[in-house]
Design a protein around this motif. Structure first.
Motif, mmCIF file in Angstrom:
data_model
loop_
_atom_site.group_PDB
_atom_site.id
_atom_site.type_symbol
_atom_site.label_atom_id
_atom_site.label_comp_id
_atom_site.label_asym_id
_atom_site.label_seq_id
_atom_site.Cartn_x
_atom_site.Cartn_y
_atom_site.Cartn_z
ATOM 1 N N VAL A 67 0.838 -1.208 0.000
ATOM 2 C CA VAL A 67 0.000 0.000 0.000
ATOM 3 C C VAL A 67 0.869 1.252 0.000
ATOM 4 O O VAL A 67 0.633 2.201 -0.756
ATOM 5 N N ALA A 68 1.913 1.254 0.829
ATOM 6 C CA ALA A 68 2.817 2.407 0.877
ATOM 7 C C ALA A 68 3.542 2.613 -0.448
ATOM 8 O O ALA A 68 3.792 3.747 -0.869
ATOM 9 N N VAL A 69 3.858 1.515 -1.121
ATOM 10 C CA VAL A 69 4.536 1.608 -2.419
ATOM 11 C C VAL A 69 3.670 2.373 -3.418
ATOM 12 O O VAL A 69 4.182 3.147 -4.243
ATOM 13 N N GLU A 70 2.346 2.178 -3.365
ATOM 14 C CA GLU A 70 1.456 2.864 -4.285
ATOM 15 C C GLU A 70 1.464 4.379 -4.063
ATOM 16 O O GLU A 70 1.342 5.156 -5.012
ATOM 17 N N PHE A 71 1.617 4.805 -2.810
ATOM 18 C CA PHE A 71 1.717 6.239 -2.539
ATOM 19 C C PHE A 71 3.000 6.813 -3.144
ATOM 20 O O PHE A 71 3.019 7.931 -3.647
ATOM 21 N N TYR A 72 4.070 6.041 -3.090
ATOM 22 C CA TYR A 72 5.324 6.480 -3.701
ATOM 23 C C TYR A 72 5.154 6.600 -5.217
ATOM 24 O O TYR A 72 5.604 7.567 -5.828
ATOM 25 N N ARG A 73 4.509 5.617 -5.816
ATOM 26 C CA ARG A 73 4.265 5.662 -7.256
ATOM 27 C C ARG A 73 3.350 6.828 -7.636
ATOM 28 O O ARG A 73 3.514 7.461 -8.675
ATOM 29 N N LEU A 74 2.381 7.109 -6.754
ATOM 30 C CA LEU A 74 1.462 8.217 -6.998
ATOM 31 C C LEU A 74 2.229 9.538 -7.061
ATOM 32 O O LEU A 74 1.977 10.377 -7.939
ATOM 33 N N ALA A 75 3.169 9.719 -6.145
ATOM 34 C CA ALA A 75 3.942 10.961 -6.108
ATOM 35 C C ALA A 75 4.842 11.115 -7.325
ATOM 36 O O ALA A 75 5.295 12.222 -7.639
ATOM 37 N N ASP A 76 5.100 10.019 -8.014
ATOM 38 C CA ASP A 76 6.021 10.038 -9.151
ATOM 39 C C ASP A 76 5.307 10.219 -10.497
ATOM 40 O O ASP A 76 5.946 10.206 -11.549
ATOM 41 N N MET A 77 3.981 10.412 -10.473
ATOM 42 C CA MET A 77 3.231 10.548 -11.719
ATOM 43 C C MET A 77 3.304 11.992 -12.227
ATOM 44 O O MET A 77 2.900 12.917 -11.522
ATOM 45 N N PRO A 78 3.791 12.195 -13.441
ATOM 46 C CA PRO A 78 3.911 13.565 -13.962
ATOM 47 C C PRO A 78 2.579 14.298 -14.054
ATOM 48 O O PRO A 78 2.518 15.507 -13.832
ATOM 49 N N ALA A 79 1.514 13.583 -14.400
ATOM 50 C CA ALA A 79 0.215 14.242 -14.596
ATOM 51 C C ALA A 79 -0.428 14.675 -13.283
ATOM 52 O O ALA A 79 -1.362 15.485 -13.291
ATOM 53 N N LEU A 80 0.087 14.156 -12.167
ATOM 54 C CA LEU A 80 -0.580 14.403 -10.890
ATOM 55 C C LEU A 80 -0.538 15.873 -10.492
ATOM 56 O O LEU A 80 -1.457 16.375 -9.835
ATOM 57 N N ILE A 81 0.496 16.586 -10.902
ATOM 58 C CA ILE A 81 0.635 17.984 -10.506
ATOM 59 C C ILE A 81 -0.491 18.844 -11.060
ATOM 60 O O ILE A 81 -0.789 19.921 -10.546
ATOM 61 N N ALA A 82 -1.159 18.367 -12.113
ATOM 62 C CA ALA A 82 -2.255 19.147 -12.699
ATOM 63 C C ALA A 82 -3.427 19.269 -11.728
ATOM 64 O O ALA A 82 -4.164 20.263 -11.767
ATOM 65 N N ILE A 83 -3.627 18.291 -10.855
ATOM 66 C CA ILE A 83 -4.793 18.305 -9.962
ATOM 67 C C ILE A 83 -4.742 19.481 -8.988
ATOM 68 O O ILE A 83 -5.684 20.288 -8.936
ATOM 69 N N PRO A 84 -3.678 19.642 -8.171
ATOM 70 C CA PRO A 84 -3.686 20.794 -7.245
ATOM 71 C C PRO A 84 -3.650 22.138 -7.950
ATOM 72 O O PRO A 84 -4.255 23.106 -7.467
ATOM 73 N N LEU A 85 -2.990 22.232 -9.090
ATOM 74 C CA LEU A 85 -2.881 23.518 -9.776
ATOM 75 C C LEU A 85 -4.214 23.951 -10.381
ATOM 76 O O LEU A 85 -4.626 25.112 -10.236
ATOM 77 N N PHE A 86 -4.892 23.049 -11.062
ATOM 78 C CA PHE A 86 -6.208 23.403 -11.609
ATOM 79 C C PHE A 86 -7.210 23.659 -10.482
ATOM 80 O O PHE A 86 -8.099 24.509 -10.612
ATOM 81 N N GLU A 103 1.755 21.362 -17.567
ATOM 82 C CA GLU A 103 2.226 22.702 -17.928
ATOM 83 C C GLU A 103 1.060 23.671 -18.085
ATOM 84 O O GLU A 103 1.139 24.830 -17.658
ATOM 85 N N ALA A 104 -0.018 23.193 -18.686
ATOM 86 C CA ALA A 104 -1.213 24.032 -18.808
ATOM 87 C C ALA A 104 -1.775 24.380 -17.436
ATOM 88 O O ALA A 104 -2.240 25.503 -17.210
ATOM 89 N N ALA A 105 -1.732 23.430 -16.519
ATOM 90 C CA ALA A 105 -2.222 23.669 -15.161
ATOM 91 C C ALA A 105 -1.375 24.722 -14.450
ATOM 92 O O ALA A 105 -1.900 25.614 -13.776
#
Length: 426
Positions: A41-60, A243-245
């Protein structure tokens, strides 16, 4: 032991336990039953943090919250009314377009009803559209925009779907392109109905002077370029979703805080905190959901589900019909984000077995959730609209019925005409 744990989880769910805790418990229980360590389960959180598209969520999300706190909704309504108010049913068309655009930027249908309802509802009544039509239009239109760039539910579907490494791959940019024509179809159908209603009840056309148009355009001069820059950047391939975000969040912050000064600098941390509370809750749920998805894949749950239904559902067309009904029901019971996180890992692998394109599925999935969100008995928009307009829920149900039928027809077109979603992608 497993049976007792399942019963305990069902009881906790009925008592209102937090969603992330239930998802985490199911994931941990599944990995334990499979003889694997909970560290998965913890490994999935690490993988989540490594997703390039994830940064779009907080910015938008931040950009949407800033726009909601400013006077942008009023300026948006004014400029669209100046451009389209002269049409038969012009103000109703303005309401549809304004709700679609605002929901796309905020990613929250309830915010749209609260923010724009105060402006549009009295104006619709003043122009004699009628209470029932006005309530139904705003309640239904509040869910438009969930499939339009830069909607956060689209991003969330993409993040979850990417765990399955589909062919073709599901990218955020492709989803943004895929949602444009289906959303346009919904807007056009609602606009046609609005024109018919306006003529039937004798709504007089509003004359808009050239001076008012110029003043409205000047007033929204900072907001108007934003959607075009985002669309042009993404569709031309010059900007990735992240980048758009980033560009959107920076632009909106500069305009609302430094140029227009509608959000004082001292209030900016508070707005950002509220936005990040939502993002934080979403990411916690998403992290546990990815762990649950990993377990579902390892346990071959989607394959077993496909085996169980393939004898009774033999064709792609029948599967899509059943899927629509399934998503409508769950759209009533779950909010958009939890529905995506919980259902996509189950639905996507089965849909792939029936030959459904994963990008088309994303648009179909969210289009159904748009409907479920204002359906009885527990559609969230019904209760938000009830509080905003101070009307009984049953009144809103009756008022929304014709709009539901129109949007249902649009969803069926989206379902059985995949090229509508895929034309811009390809």
């Amino acid at each position: 032991m497993i049976l007792l744990a399942v019963v305990a989880l069902l009881i906790l769910a009925a008592l209102g336990a937090p969603l992330f805790a239930l998802i985490a418990a199911v994931a941990l229980l599944g990995f334990h039953a499979a003889g694997q360590e909970g560290i998965a389960v913890a490994v999935e959180f690490y993988r989540l943090a490594d997703m390039p598209a994830l940064i779009a969520i907080p910015l938008f999300t931040l950009a949407g919250y800033l726009m909601a706190e400013s006077q942008a909704p009023q300026r948006l309504v004014r400029v669209t009314n100046a451009l389209l108010g002269w049409l038969p049913g012009g103000l109703a068309i303005v309401a549809v377009l304004a709700c679609a655009m605002f929901t796309a930027f905020t990613g929250a249908t309830g915010v749209t009803i609260v923010a724009l309802g105060a402006v549009l509802y009295p104006a619709l009544l003043q122009q004699k559209y009628g209470e029932r039509f006005s309530l139904g239009l705003l309640t239904a239109s509040g869910s438009l925009g969930l499939i339009l760039v830069p909607s956060m539910p689209l991003i969330l579907y993409g993040v979850v779907a990417q765990q399955f490494h589909t062919t073709p791959p599901v990218t955020i940019d492709a989803l943004f392109k895929a949602g444009v024509l289906p959303c346009a179809l919904m807007v056009v159908l609602l606009s046609i109905y609005s024109i018919w209603h306006a003529r039937r009840v004798g709504v007089t056309r509003e004359t808009v002077s050239g001076r008012e148009l110029i003043e409205a355009l000047k007033g929204a001069a900072w907001e108007l370029p934003l959607p075009f820059v985002i669309l042009a950047g993404i569709y031309s391939g010059k900007l990735a979703a992240s980048e758009a975000a980033a560009a959107t969040a920076l632009y909106v912050a500069v305009v609302t805080v430094l140029i227009r000064r509608e959000i004082p600098l001292r209030k900016l941390p508070k707005v950002a905190r509220e936005a990040m509370l939502l993002v934080g809750a979403l990411l916690i749920i998403l992290g546990f959901s990815l762990a649950l998805t990993n377990w579902l894949i390892d346990a071959e749950v989607p394959e077993k589900l496909f085996t169980a239904i393939q004898d009774s559902i033999t064709s792609k067309g029948m599967f899509l019909l059943v899927l629509n009904a399934f998503l409508l029901v769950f759209g009533m019971l779950l909010e958009g984000f939890p529905a995506i996180i919980i259902l996509v890992p189950l639905v996507l692998p089965v849909a792939l077995k029936y030959g459904v394109d994963p990008i088309h599925l994303g648009i179909l999935f969210l289009a159904n959730l748009q409907l479920g969100i204002f359906l009885p008995p527990v559609g969230m928009n019904l209760f938000i609209a009830s509080m905003r307009f101070n009307k009984p829920v049953l009144t809103l149900v009756r008022a929304s019925a014709p709009f539901f039928l129109i949007l249902l027809a649009a969803v069926l077109v989206i379902t059985y005409w995949p090229e509508l979603s895929l034309a811009l992608v390809r």
